[in-house]
Motif scaffolding. Structure first.
Motif, PDB file in Angstrom:
ATOM      1  N   ARG A 254      33.059  20.585  47.485  1.00 46.82           N
ATOM      2  CA  ARG A 254      34.352  19.857  47.667  1.00 46.82           C
ATOM      3  C   ARG A 254      34.662  18.756  46.722  1.00 46.82           C
ATOM      4  NH1 ARG A 254      33.961  15.039  51.325  1.00 46.82           N
ATOM      5  NH2 ARG A 254      31.762  14.685  51.487  1.00 46.82           N
ATOM      6  N   LEU A 255      33.621  18.057  45.994  1.00 43.39           N
ATOM      7  CA  LEU A 255      34.126  17.173  45.158  1.00 43.39           C
ATOM      8  C   LEU A 255      34.055  17.658  43.582  1.00 43.39           C
ATOM      9  CD1 LEU A 255      31.857  14.485  46.487  1.00 43.39           C
ATOM     10  CD2 LEU A 255      34.013  14.644  47.173  1.00 43.39           C
ATOM     11  N   VAL A 256      34.946  16.773  42.850  1.00 48.35           N
ATOM     12  CA  VAL A 256      35.237  17.081  41.605  1.00 48.35           C
ATOM     13  C   VAL A 256      34.714  15.752  40.861  1.00 48.35           C
ATOM     14  CG1 VAL A 256      36.466  17.550  39.590  1.00 48.35           C
ATOM     15  CG2 VAL A 256      37.049  18.617  41.614  1.00 48.35           C
ATOM     16  N   TRP A 257      33.732  15.846  39.743  1.00 45.53           N
ATOM     17  CA  TRP A 257      33.170  14.655  39.356  1.00 45.53           C
ATOM     18  C   TRP A 257      33.654  14.812  37.799  1.00 45.53           C
ATOM     19  CZ3 TRP A 257      30.148  11.354  42.102  1.00 45.53           C
ATOM     20  CH2 TRP A 257      29.685  11.677  43.420  1.00 45.53           C
ATOM     21  N   ARG A 258      33.774  13.424  37.343  1.00 42.60           N
ATOM     22  CA  ARG A 258      33.640  13.279  35.988  1.00 42.60           C
ATOM     23  C   ARG A 258      32.513  13.047  35.320  1.00 42.60           C
ATOM     24  NH1 ARG A 258      37.257  14.335  32.259  1.00 42.60           N
ATOM     25  NH2 ARG A 258      37.613  13.035  30.582  1.00 42.60           N
ATOM     26  N   ILE A 259      31.871  13.758  34.498  1.00 39.60           N
ATOM     27  CA  ILE A 259      30.435  13.612  33.924  1.00 39.60           C
ATOM     28  C   ILE A 259      30.935  12.994  32.666  1.00 39.60           C
ATOM     29  CG2 ILE A 259      28.310  14.811  33.390  1.00 39.60           C
ATOM     30  CD1 ILE A 259      29.186  14.708  36.472  1.00 39.60           C
TER      31      ILE A 259
ATOM     32  N   ALA B 163      28.886  -0.940  42.722  1.00 42.35           N
ATOM     33  CA  ALA B 163      30.323  -0.402  42.469  1.00 42.35           C
ATOM     34  C   ALA B 163      30.787   0.636  43.696  1.00 42.35           C
ATOM     35  CB  ALA B 163      30.069   0.693  41.315  1.00 42.35           C
ATOM     36  N   PRO B 164      32.229   0.499  43.827  1.00 44.22           N
ATOM     37  CA  PRO B 164      32.659   1.519  45.042  1.00 44.22           C
ATOM     38  C   PRO B 164      32.640   2.889  44.402  1.00 44.22           C
ATOM     39  CG  PRO B 164      34.528   0.236  44.050  1.00 44.22           C
ATOM     40  CD  PRO B 164      33.097  -0.276  43.116  1.00 44.22           C
ATOM     41  N   SER B 165      32.472   3.031  43.339  1.00 44.49           N
ATOM     42  CA  SER B 165      32.533   4.655  42.860  1.00 44.49           C
ATOM     43  C   SER B 165      31.207   5.065  42.811  1.00 44.49           C
ATOM     44  CB  SER B 165      33.281   4.626  41.661  1.00 44.49           C
ATOM     45  OG  SER B 165      32.766   3.913  40.712  1.00 44.49           O
TER      46      SER B 165
ATOM     47  N   VAL C 107      20.611   5.706  41.622  1.00 46.76           N
ATOM     48  CA  VAL C 107      21.520   6.250  42.589  1.00 46.76           C
ATOM     49  C   VAL C 107      22.306   5.406  43.586  1.00 46.76           C
ATOM     50  CG1 VAL C 107      21.946   8.049  44.521  1.00 46.76           C
ATOM     51  CG2 VAL C 107      20.285   8.689  42.708  1.00 46.76           C
ATOM     52  N   ASN C 108      23.605   4.995  43.379  1.00 49.83           N
ATOM     53  CA  ASN C 108      23.891   3.973  44.277  1.00 49.83           C
ATOM     54  C   ASN C 108      24.545   4.341  45.489  1.00 49.83           C
ATOM     55  OD1 ASN C 108      26.737   5.031  43.581  1.00 49.83           O
ATOM     56  ND2 ASN C 108      27.580   3.375  42.635  1.00 49.83           N
ATOM     57  N   ASP C 109      24.695   3.695  46.379  1.00 49.48           N
ATOM     58  CA  ASP C 109      25.136   3.644  47.767  1.00 49.48           C
ATOM     59  C   ASP C 109      26.352   4.528  47.920  1.00 49.48           C
ATOM     60  OD1 ASP C 109      22.889   2.384  48.602  1.00 49.48           O
ATOM     61  OD2 ASP C 109      23.903   0.803  49.163  1.00 49.48           O
ATOM     62  N   SER C 110      27.269   4.310  46.953  1.00 49.39           N
ATOM     63  CA  SER C 110      28.615   5.258  47.089  1.00 49.39           C
ATOM     64  C   SER C 110      28.334   6.675  46.693  1.00 49.39           C
ATOM     65  CB  SER C 110      29.515   4.661  46.012  1.00 49.39           C
ATOM     66  OG  SER C 110      29.890   3.300  46.396  1.00 49.39           O
ATOM     67  N   PHE C 111      27.435   6.961  45.850  1.00 51.00           N
ATOM     68  CA  PHE C 111      26.906   8.289  45.485  1.00 51.00           C
ATOM     69  C   PHE C 111      26.399   8.894  46.819  1.00 51.00           C
ATOM     70  CE2 PHE C 111      24.223  11.605  44.099  1.00 51.00           C
ATOM     71  CZ  PHE C 111      24.952  12.257  43.022  1.00 51.00           C
ATOM     72  N   VAL C 112      25.503   8.094  47.369  1.00 54.18           N
ATOM     73  CA  VAL C 112      24.740   8.693  48.506  1.00 54.18           C
ATOM     74  C   VAL C 112      25.729   9.063  49.838  1.00 54.18           C
ATOM     75  CG1 VAL C 112      23.166   8.333  50.412  1.00 54.18           C
ATOM     76  CG2 VAL C 112      22.439   7.400  48.116  1.00 54.18           C
ATOM     77  N   ARG C 113      26.796   8.162  50.016  1.00 56.09           N
ATOM     78  CA  ARG C 113      27.897   8.295  51.020  1.00 56.09           C
ATOM     79  C   ARG C 113      28.773   9.468  50.626  1.00 56.09           C
ATOM     80  NH1 ARG C 113      27.980   3.017  50.667  1.00 56.09           N
ATOM     81  NH2 ARG C 113      29.740   2.843  49.485  1.00 56.09           N
ATOM     82  N   ALA C 114      28.977   9.818  49.311  1.00 52.64           N
ATOM     83  CA  ALA C 114      29.765  10.875  48.846  1.00 52.64           C
ATOM     84  C   ALA C 114      29.193  12.205  48.921  1.00 52.64           C
ATOM     85  CB  ALA C 114      30.488  10.295  47.524  1.00 52.64           C
ATOM     86  N   THR C 115      28.054  12.310  48.342  1.00 50.79           N
ATOM     87  CA  THR C 115      27.322  13.467  48.553  1.00 50.79           C
ATOM     88  C   THR C 115      26.253  13.898  49.435  1.00 50.79           C
ATOM     89  OG1 THR C 115      25.595  12.837  47.120  1.00 50.79           O
ATOM     90  CG2 THR C 115      27.299  13.265  45.762  1.00 50.79           C
ATOM     91  N   GLY C 116      25.720  13.029  50.281  1.00 45.57           N
ATOM     92  CA  GLY C 116      24.619  12.947  51.226  1.00 45.57           C
ATOM     93  C   GLY C 116      23.204  13.002  50.434  1.00 45.57           C
TER      94      GLY C 116
END
Length: 130
Positions: free
Chosen positions: A123-128, A46-48, A62-71
């Motif tokens: 810096r990020l807002v997440w929808r949990i 998923a891209p998200s 934990v997908n790759d998009s999560f790692v890219r977004a959060t570190g």
């Protein structure tokens, strides 16, 4: 319907979350494994950003998009407690109390937006969603 698809129904689409009813699940281990593998593949590509926990709070995906977004990857966030400490910066004295609230939330569908600390800054807002 192909025999490798696990069907589900949506109760009150648009008004309540999707539910998988007990009668909708297959007891065939092969069907269940295929469904899990399909779900995992969809989330991993998923891209998200996506992160999945067990009901006990252990990180299972934990997908790759999560790692890219959060570190942060699964090594840094092995469970919900580490997420609370690193991404929410909850003081260690309060982690168990916040974790208990998270556990209670697992018994019902819920959703909220939160700001989280990435590996770089807040810096990020997440929808949990649960």
């Amino acid at each position: 319907m192909p025999d490798h698809v696990v069907p589900f129904r949506v109760d009150g689409f648009g008004q309540s979350p999707a539910r998988i009813g007990p009668d909708d699940l297959s007891s065939d281990p092969g069907v269940l494994l295929a469904s899990i593998n399909s779900f995992r593949a969809a989330l991993m590509s998923a891209p998200s950003p996506h992160m999945v926990f067990t009901t006990e709070g252990e990180t299972v995906l934990v997908n790759d998009s999560f790692v890219r977004a959060t570190g942060y990857g699964s090594a840094e966030l092995p469970d919900i407690r580490s997420c609370l400490a690193k991404m929410r910066r909850v003081p260690s004295a309060e982690i168990e109390s916040v974790y208990a609230g998270w556990k209670r939330a697992q018994s019902r569908a819920s959703s909220k937006e939160i700001a989280v600390w990435t590996a770089w800054d807040e810096r990020l807002v997440w929808r949990i969603q649960t």
